[in-house]
Design a protein around this motif. Structure first.
Motif, PDB file in Angstrom:
ATOM      1  N   PHE A 191       0.870  -1.165   0.000  1.00  0.00           N
ATOM      2  CA  PHE A 191       0.000   0.000   0.000  1.00  0.00           C
ATOM      3  C   PHE A 191       0.911   1.220   0.000  1.00  0.00           C
ATOM      4  CE2 PHE A 191       0.281   0.129   4.712  1.00  0.00           C
ATOM      5  CZ  PHE A 191       0.234   1.493   4.969  1.00  0.00           C
ATOM      6  N   ARG A 192       0.556   2.219  -0.784  1.00  0.00           N
ATOM      7  CA  ARG A 192       1.472   3.312  -1.084  1.00  0.00           C
ATOM      8  C   ARG A 192       0.960   4.644  -0.552  1.00  0.00           C
ATOM      9  NH1 ARG A 192       2.026   2.676  -7.375  1.00  0.00           N
ATOM     10  NH2 ARG A 192      -0.205   2.286  -7.089  1.00  0.00           N
ATOM     11  N   LEU A 193       1.906   5.458  -0.150  1.00  0.00           N
ATOM     12  CA  LEU A 193       1.575   6.801   0.311  1.00  0.00           C
ATOM     13  C   LEU A 193       2.840   7.650   0.233  1.00  0.00           C
ATOM     14  CD1 LEU A 193       1.261   6.799   4.210  1.00  0.00           C
ATOM     15  CD2 LEU A 193       2.425   5.033   2.915  1.00  0.00           C
ATOM     16  N   PRO A 194       2.708   8.980   0.164  1.00  0.00           N
ATOM     17  CA  PRO A 194       3.892   9.839   0.153  1.00  0.00           C
ATOM     18  C   PRO A 194       4.440  10.020   1.561  1.00  0.00           C
ATOM     19  CG  PRO A 194       1.916  11.171  -0.064  1.00  0.00           C
ATOM     20  CD  PRO A 194       1.462   9.739  -0.055  1.00  0.00           C
ATOM     21  N   ILE A 195       5.754   9.909   1.687  1.00  0.00           N
ATOM     22  CA  ILE A 195       6.416  10.087   2.978  1.00  0.00           C
ATOM     23  C   ILE A 195       7.592  11.038   2.799  1.00  0.00           C
ATOM     24  CG2 ILE A 195       7.778   8.944   4.781  1.00  0.00           C
ATOM     25  CD1 ILE A 195       6.081   6.527   4.502  1.00  0.00           C
ATOM     26  N   ARG A 196       7.802  11.895   3.785  1.00  0.00           N
ATOM     27  CA  ARG A 196       8.933  12.813   3.741  1.00  0.00           C
ATOM     28  C   ARG A 196      10.162  12.169   4.373  1.00  0.00           C
ATOM     29  NH1 ARG A 196       6.982  18.138   6.522  1.00  0.00           N
ATOM     30  NH2 ARG A 196       5.891  16.623   7.831  1.00  0.00           N
ATOM     31  N   TYR A 197      11.302  12.335   3.722  1.00  0.00           N
ATOM     32  CA  TYR A 197      12.572  11.807   4.212  1.00  0.00           C
ATOM     33  C   TYR A 197      13.578  12.941   4.353  1.00  0.00           C
ATOM     34  CZ  TYR A 197      10.665   7.289   2.805  1.00  0.00           C
ATOM     35  OH  TYR A 197       9.868   6.186   2.672  1.00  0.00           O
ATOM     36  N   ARG A 198      14.428  12.844   5.356  1.00  0.00           N
ATOM     37  CA  ARG A 198      15.514  13.800   5.505  1.00  0.00           C
ATOM     38  C   ARG A 198      16.699  13.364   4.667  1.00  0.00           C
ATOM     39  NH1 ARG A 198      14.027  14.430  11.200  1.00  0.00           N
ATOM     40  NH2 ARG A 198      15.479  12.798  11.787  1.00  0.00           N
TER      41      ARG A 198
ATOM     42  N   VAL B 219       4.517   0.329   1.398  1.00  0.00           N
ATOM     43  CA  VAL B 219       4.592  -0.136   2.781  1.00  0.00           C
ATOM     44  C   VAL B 219       4.082  -1.573   2.886  1.00  0.00           C
ATOM     45  CG1 VAL B 219       3.815   0.248   5.146  1.00  0.00           C
ATOM     46  CG2 VAL B 219       4.267   2.213   3.651  1.00  0.00           C
ATOM     47  N   THR B 220       4.845  -2.386   3.583  1.00  0.00           N
ATOM     48  CA  THR B 220       4.397  -3.718   3.977  1.00  0.00           C
ATOM     49  C   THR B 220       4.341  -3.757   5.495  1.00  0.00           C
ATOM     50  OG1 THR B 220       5.321  -4.829   2.034  1.00  0.00           O
ATOM     51  CG2 THR B 220       4.952  -6.189   3.989  1.00  0.00           C
ATOM     52  N   GLY B 221       3.206  -4.158   6.033  1.00  0.00           N
ATOM     53  CA  GLY B 221       3.053  -4.254   7.477  1.00  0.00           C
ATOM     54  C   GLY B 221       2.446  -5.589   7.845  1.00  0.00           C
ATOM     55  N   THR B 222       3.104  -6.319   8.746  1.00  0.00           N
ATOM     56  CA  THR B 222       2.600  -7.639   9.142  1.00  0.00           C
ATOM     57  C   THR B 222       2.721  -7.817  10.648  1.00  0.00           C
ATOM     58  OG1 THR B 222       4.753  -8.737   8.861  1.00  0.00           O
ATOM     59  CG2 THR B 222       3.285  -8.686   6.942  1.00  0.00           C
ATOM     60  N   VAL B 223       1.904  -8.715  11.175  1.00  0.00           N
ATOM     61  CA  VAL B 223       1.963  -9.093  12.589  1.00  0.00           C
ATOM     62  C   VAL B 223       1.831 -10.610  12.692  1.00  0.00           C
ATOM     63  CG1 VAL B 223       1.022  -6.915  13.460  1.00  0.00           C
ATOM     64  CG2 VAL B 223      -0.539  -8.771  12.848  1.00  0.00           C
ATOM     65  N   SER B 224       2.161 -11.129  13.870  1.00  0.00           N
ATOM     66  CA  SER B 224       1.956 -12.556  14.118  1.00  0.00           C
ATOM     67  C   SER B 224       0.495 -12.811  14.468  1.00  0.00           C
ATOM     68  CB  SER B 224       2.858 -13.011  15.265  1.00  0.00           C
ATOM     69  OG  SER B 224       2.542 -12.287  16.449  1.00  0.00           O
TER      70      SER B 224
ATOM     71  N   SER C 111      -3.041   2.659  11.324  1.00  0.00           N
ATOM     72  CA  SER C 111      -1.955   2.932  12.257  1.00  0.00           C
ATOM     73  C   SER C 111      -0.823   3.684  11.583  1.00  0.00           C
ATOM     74  CB  SER C 111      -1.414   1.614  12.840  1.00  0.00           C
ATOM     75  OG  SER C 111      -2.400   0.956  13.583  1.00  0.00           O
ATOM     76  N   PHE C 112      -0.525   3.308  10.344  1.00  0.00           N
ATOM     77  CA  PHE C 112       0.588   3.975   9.670  1.00  0.00           C
ATOM     78  C   PHE C 112       0.200   5.369   9.200  1.00  0.00           C
ATOM     79  CE2 PHE C 112       4.863   2.965   8.567  1.00  0.00           C
ATOM     80  CZ  PHE C 112       5.209   3.972   7.687  1.00  0.00           C
ATOM     81  N   TYR C 113      -1.017   5.526   8.705  1.00  0.00           N
ATOM     82  CA  TYR C 113      -1.453   6.850   8.266  1.00  0.00           C
ATOM     83  C   TYR C 113      -1.440   7.845   9.422  1.00  0.00           C
ATOM     84  CZ  TYR C 113      -2.811   6.386   3.385  1.00  0.00           C
ATOM     85  OH  TYR C 113      -2.785   6.258   2.025  1.00  0.00           O
ATOM     86  N   ALA C 114      -1.646   7.366  10.633  1.00  0.00           N
ATOM     87  CA  ALA C 114      -1.653   8.268  11.780  1.00  0.00           C
ATOM     88  C   ALA C 114      -0.305   8.958  11.971  1.00  0.00           C
ATOM     89  CB  ALA C 114      -2.018   7.487  13.044  1.00  0.00           C
ATOM     90  N   HIS C 115       0.767   8.376  11.406  1.00  0.00           N
ATOM     91  CA  HIS C 115       2.111   8.940  11.569  1.00  0.00           C
ATOM     92  C   HIS C 115       2.724   9.410  10.250  1.00  0.00           C
ATOM     93  CE1 HIS C 115       2.222   7.441  15.706  1.00  0.00           C
ATOM     94  NE2 HIS C 115       1.637   6.356  15.230  1.00  0.00           N
ATOM     95  N   SER C 116       2.009   9.256   9.132  1.00  0.00           N
ATOM     96  CA  SER C 116       2.607   9.511   7.819  1.00  0.00           C
ATOM     97  C   SER C 116       2.891  10.982   7.558  1.00  0.00           C
ATOM     98  CB  SER C 116       1.698   8.961   6.713  1.00  0.00           C
ATOM     99  OG  SER C 116       0.463   9.661   6.702  1.00  0.00           O
ATOM    100  N   GLU C 117       2.230  11.886   8.269  1.00  0.00           N
ATOM    101  CA  GLU C 117       2.466  13.305   8.042  1.00  0.00           C
ATOM    102  C   GLU C 117       3.742  13.791   8.729  1.00  0.00           C
ATOM    103  OE1 GLU C 117       0.738  15.251   5.994  1.00  0.00           O
ATOM    104  OE2 GLU C 117      -0.377  13.437   5.480  1.00  0.00           O
ATOM    105  N   ARG C 118       4.265  12.994   9.639  1.00  0.00           N
ATOM    106  CA  ARG C 118       5.488  13.403  10.319  1.00  0.00           C
ATOM    107  C   ARG C 118       6.696  13.070   9.455  1.00  0.00           C
ATOM    108  NH1 ARG C 118       5.334  10.552  16.009  1.00  0.00           N
ATOM    109  NH2 ARG C 118       7.352  11.588  16.132  1.00  0.00           N
ATOM    110  N   GLN C 119       7.766  13.833   9.621  1.00  0.00           N
ATOM    111  CA  GLN C 119       8.998  13.557   8.881  1.00  0.00           C
ATOM    112  C   GLN C 119       9.518  12.185   9.272  1.00  0.00           C
ATOM    113  OE1 GLN C 119      11.736  16.780   7.686  1.00  0.00           O
ATOM    114  NE2 GLN C 119      13.057  15.907   9.247  1.00  0.00           N
ATOM    115  N   PHE C 120       9.889  11.399   8.299  1.00  0.00           N
ATOM    116  CA  PHE C 120      10.174  10.001   8.564  1.00  0.00           C
ATOM    117  C   PHE C 120      11.493   9.795   9.305  1.00  0.00           C
ATOM    118  CE2 PHE C 120       9.928   5.574   8.227  1.00  0.00           C
ATOM    119  CZ  PHE C 120      11.218   5.136   8.086  1.00  0.00           C
ATOM    120  N   SER C 121      11.467   8.823  10.195  1.00  0.00           N
ATOM    121  CA  SER C 121      12.664   8.260  10.810  1.00  0.00           C
ATOM    122  C   SER C 121      12.278   6.873  11.284  1.00  0.00           C
ATOM    123  CB  SER C 121      13.137   9.112  11.991  1.00  0.00           C
ATOM    124  OG  SER C 121      12.196   9.014  13.046  1.00  0.00           O
ATOM    125  N   PHE C 122      13.266   6.091  11.705  1.00  0.00           N
ATOM    126  CA  PHE C 122      12.923   4.788  12.269  1.00  0.00           C
ATOM    127  C   PHE C 122      12.032   4.954  13.496  1.00  0.00           C
ATOM    128  CE2 PHE C 122      16.477   2.550  10.003  1.00  0.00           C
ATOM    129  CZ  PHE C 122      15.706   1.512   9.496  1.00  0.00           C
ATOM    130  N   GLY C 123      12.160   6.083  14.190  1.00  0.00           N
ATOM    131  CA  GLY C 123      11.314   6.338  15.346  1.00  0.00           C
ATOM    132  C   GLY C 123       9.848   6.416  14.983  1.00  0.00           C
TER     133      GLY C 123
END
Length: 362
Positions: free
Chosen positions: A98-105, A118-123, A139-151
């Motif tokens: 599933f695709r979306l625009p993300i900002r990277y530094r 994006v690939t997201g999986t759980v057990s 869950s991912f869209y809730a954070h997609s507007e923030r500048q990306f980091s592993f955090g």
């Protein structure tokens, strides 16, 4: 953290089911058609009720209230009796691409917005029917507007582990990273695109971060080069060594501490194998590239070990894997190598399509 699997609700026996059915029939005797439809047409039909004719018009104005939403069936969260097949644990279940625009530094201090897959999986525990896939996206869209980091990936992972009540989880982000590359001699420059992936793994409460890079380069066969020179010197015969477009997939565990930038991993690959394919080329650049390849002939084994040496020297990198594929112009098959260091990437069995996935299609 409580690592015990949650208990499934007890399965009702036949007497309990019959009592529930009798109660439902008594309620239905005084219910309206609307009440019955909220149960679902399948339930009403099962109980022998002939409901009113169903509407074929789309209800533009209809908005479900909380009670209606609560009445809607949710098979994925149904009892374990609905499980099809073996009641077995599934290590990873979720959504892919599933695709979306993300900002990277960028390393220079800027930022860039890129389409990201994006690939997201759980057990999934053996006693659970399934998961609600859309929760991973939400869950991912809730954070997609923030500048990306592993955090940020970790925040999204925390959300959907909690929402889906799972123990292990994984997020992978796949993107095409653009970078300006100078030509060898003409002074021109052009955009080179690098297939990159970021992966966050959470298993048994331990988290690991991985960066993957596909690096495309030219490989001139050392044996073919020597044979060509032999034909020139001994027989005066013009001959050219064979070379080909080649791909290395470098997977590196990113350790805590000083940041490893995308550009750092790309630079590392360039230092290890200098014959990267070119973007903007004039005649002087083409000649320079021929000279560069002649100065750096390389077997597929040499490539894997050269990348290994560079990866070992970077203190920001832990376990790693190098897969190299030289897509031969001499043979109708490829020359391949695989080198791993550390337990993270160790595997006895390989995906049958692993090397085929390294073919660079531009």
């Amino acid at each position: 953290m409580d690592s015990r699997a949650p208990q499934s609700p007890a399965q009702p026996d036949k007497a309990q089911a019959e009592a529930a059915l009798a109660t439902l029939r008594v309620w239905m005797a005084g219910a309206t058609d609307q009440d019955l439809l909220r149960l679902g047409p399948g339930v009403a039909a099962m109980l022998g009720h002939n409901s009113a004719a169903l509407s074929r018009d789309y209800p533009d104005e209809f908005r479900p209230d909380a009670a209606y939403k609560a009445s809607m069936p949710d098979l994925q969260n149904g009892p374990s009796s609905l499980i099809v097949g073996a009641k077995a644990t599934i290590q990873h279940v979720g959504i892919s691409n599933f695709r979306l625009p993300i900002r990277y530094r960028t390393r220079s201090g800027g930022e860039i917005t890129l389409e990201t897959s994006v690939t997201g999986t759980v057990s999934l525990e053996a006693g659970k029917k399934g998961i609600n896939m859309s929760r991973i996206m939400r869950s991912f869209y809730a954070h997609s507007e923030r500048q990306f980091s592993f955090g940020v990936a970790e925040a999204a992972l925390e959300d959907y582990k909690r929402d889906l009540d799972s123990f292990d989880a994984r997020i992978q982000l796949k993107l095409s990273w653009p970078q300006k590359v100078e030509s060898l001699r003409s002074g021109l420059s052009g955009w080179q695109y690098y297939d990159l992936s970021l992966e966050l793994l959470d298993q048994g409460g331990q988290r690991r971060r991985v960066m993957h890079l596909d690096y495309v380069y030219s490989s001139t066969c050392p044996c073919s080069l020597e044979l060509s020179e032999h034909a020139r010197e001994v027989r005066g015969q013009l001959a050219t060594p064979h070379s080909q477009r080649s791909v290395a997939r470098i997977s590196a565990e990113v350790l805590d501490g000083e940041r490893l930038w995308f550009e750092d991993l790309i630079d590392l690959a360039r230092r290890a194998v200098v014959t990267e394919t070119q973007v903007m080329v004039k005649r002087e650049d083409e000649q320079a590239f021929a000279e560069l390849n002649a100065a750096n002939p390389i077997f597929v084994e040499d490539a894997a070990r050269s990348f290994c040496e560079a990866l070992r020297q970077d203190p920001r990198i832990g376990d790693f894997r190098v897969i190299a594929s030289h897509q031969e112009s001499l043979h109708s098959h490829d020359a391949v190598s695989l080198l791993t260091e550390g337990p993270l990437f160790a595997a006895q069995s390989l995906d049958p399509t692993l090397f085929a996935s390294l073919i660079h299609r531009g």
